[in-house]
Design an enzyme around this catalytic site. Structure first.
Site, PDB file in Angstrom:
ATOM      1  NE  ARG A 251     -26.862   7.920  39.408  1.00 37.08           N
ATOM      2  CZ  ARG A 251     -27.398   9.117  39.741  1.00 37.08           C
ATOM      3  NH1 ARG A 251     -26.660  10.016  40.403  1.00 37.08           N
ATOM      4  NH2 ARG A 251     -28.649   9.389  39.454  1.00 37.08           N
TER       5      ARG A 251
ATOM      6  CE1 TYR B 288      -2.241  -1.405  35.024  1.00 40.19           C
ATOM      7  CE2 TYR B 288      -3.758   0.363  35.575  1.00 40.19           C
ATOM      8  CZ  TYR B 288      -3.517  -0.869  35.020  1.00 40.19           C
ATOM      9  OH  TYR B 288      -4.539  -1.584  34.461  1.00 40.19           O
TER      10      TYR B 288
ATOM     11  CG  ASP C  57      -1.754   3.498  42.658  1.00 36.65           C
ATOM     12  OD1 ASP C  57      -2.031   2.658  43.534  1.00 36.65           O
ATOM     13  OD2 ASP C  57      -2.016   3.321  41.451  1.00 36.65           O
TER      14      ASP C  57
ATOM     15  CE  LYS D 277      -4.611  -4.854  40.101  1.00 33.16           C
ATOM     16  NZ  LYS D 277      -5.588  -3.839  39.721  1.00 33.16           N
TER      17      LYS D 277
END
Length: 383
Positions: free
Chosen positions: A51, A104, A177, A202
């Site tokens: 982690r 978005y 972004d 993406k």
């Protein structure tokens, strides 16, 4: 790697030196949760628990940092996990954030439905209008200006350099972004941005087979704070996901060149089609952000949106008639996708200042034979 290496070289080699034990030219998938320590607190390479850090994730983060020209990158389980970590780290209850009037739907939902309850306020501004953004910043103390360029789904263009100056003069961070452009087409940190956000699902991953997110920052102190939050909350990229994303990045430049060429031809065809009312693509000279896009992007991307003269129901029907364009959410894969934003990816903004037109169709133009894609769109619109 050196600062003189080109983008394509960095994409293949940054953080991905051959394995020193076996000579493997691809970083191993360290599918491990914990690591043997050489005595209490004696960590090998800084690894104690996956982690906190994992070698495969480190390779991805090193590569992303190099591609965006940042001080440090962090890889997350999803783009939304990256956004969540950034907002909770860089903002506090009572702060104000400025977001685009075209963004978005998931980003809007996070601000409007999650962080409003946390005490974070947000306002909306047309980020293609620098003067309007300056007015909003003058009217209220703002902690963060959040932009997309190109925007999702209306393909608006923001002047990153001008907005960075405006944000910094107001004491705010500028967050970009960069998902639609990818670091191959645009590097916001070099233009003055403080943080770059990616859904690596993406274009970076590029094959519709992995979900992930990333932050790349210019300031090491902020990077340390983000790393603390990431470790404390745990939304990290898994080793196999990091490995898949790295594999995708190796071909990013080649894929983006093809995405851009295909998208330009699609946009040009749609601009001349009698059923189409408007084409939204920054590569077209008619686009209001065309000049700015030319100045800050290598090319204009693989996303094209357009509106139909016949209205919303016609747009919905057209989305269901394609053969090669798959009806589906997401974007940036090698295969072409088509969607109806108002009823799919942007349903969460219905009734808000970010509501998108019902007659809008969004395309993620893939790397198939472009003549086949054009024929598919023509038959879908003719139906």
């Amino acid at each position: 790697m050196t600062s003189h290496d080109g983008f394509e070289t960095l994409a293949i080699h940054a953080g991905q030196e051959p394995d020193p034990v076996t000579g493997a030219v691809v970083p191993p998938i360290y599918q491990v949760s914990t690591y043997k320590q050489d005595g209490v607190g004696g960590l090998r390479g800084g690894y104690e628990y996956s982690r906190s850090a994992n070698p495969t994730r480190t390779a991805l983060e090193t590569c992303l940092t190099a591609l965006e020209g940042g001080a440090q990158g962090l890889a997350f389980a999803s783009g939304m996990a990256a956004e969540d970590c950034l907002i909770r780290t860089a903002c506090s209850p009572g702060d104000h954030v400025l977001i685009p009037d075209d963004a978005y739907g998931g980003t809007y939902r996070l601000f409007a439905r999650v962080f409003t309850g946390w005490g974070l306020d947000h306002g909306v501004a047309p980020i293609s209008d620098v003067a309007a953004v300056r007015e909003r910043l003058a009217a209220r103390k703002t902690a963060m200006v959040w932009i997309e360029t190109p925007t999702n789904p209306l393909l608006g263009i923001a002047d990153i350099r001008a907005l960075a100056q405006a944000a910094h003069e107001a004491g705010a961070l500028l967050v970009v972004d960069n998902t639609f452009a990818s670091p191959y087409l645009q590097q916001p940190l070099a233009l003055g941005a403080d943080v770059v956000v990616h859904s690596t699902t993406k274009y970076l991953g590029g094959h519709s087979d992995v979900v992930g997110g990333a932050l790349v920052v210019a300031d090491r102190e902020l990077a340390e704070r983000l790393a603390f939050t990431q470790n404390a909350t745990g939304a990290v990229a898994a080793p196999f996901d990091a490995w898949l994303t790295l594999r995708g990045i190796k071909t990013l430049a080649a894929r983006m060149d093809r995405h851009c060429r295909n998208a330009m031809r699609v946009a040009q065809m749609l601009a001349e089609h009698p059923a189409v009312a408007e084409v939204l693509y920054p590569g077209l000279p008619s686009h209001p952000g065309h000049k700015t896009a030319q100045e800050q992007m290598r090319a204009f991307g693989g996303m094209v949106s357009f509106r139909l003269l016949a209205g919303e129901e016609a747009a919905v029907r057209a989305c269901g008639r394609t053969r090669l364009f798959t009806l589906g959410e997401s974007l940036g894969g090698v295969e072409s996708l088509i969607e109806h934003p108002a009823r799919m990816t942007h349903a969460s903004v219905t009734g808000s200042a970010l509501e998108v037109p019902g007659d809008l169709i969004r395309l993620s133009v893939g790397i198939e034979d472009c003549d086949d894609l054009l024929d598919d769109l023509r038959q879908a619109l003719a139906g």
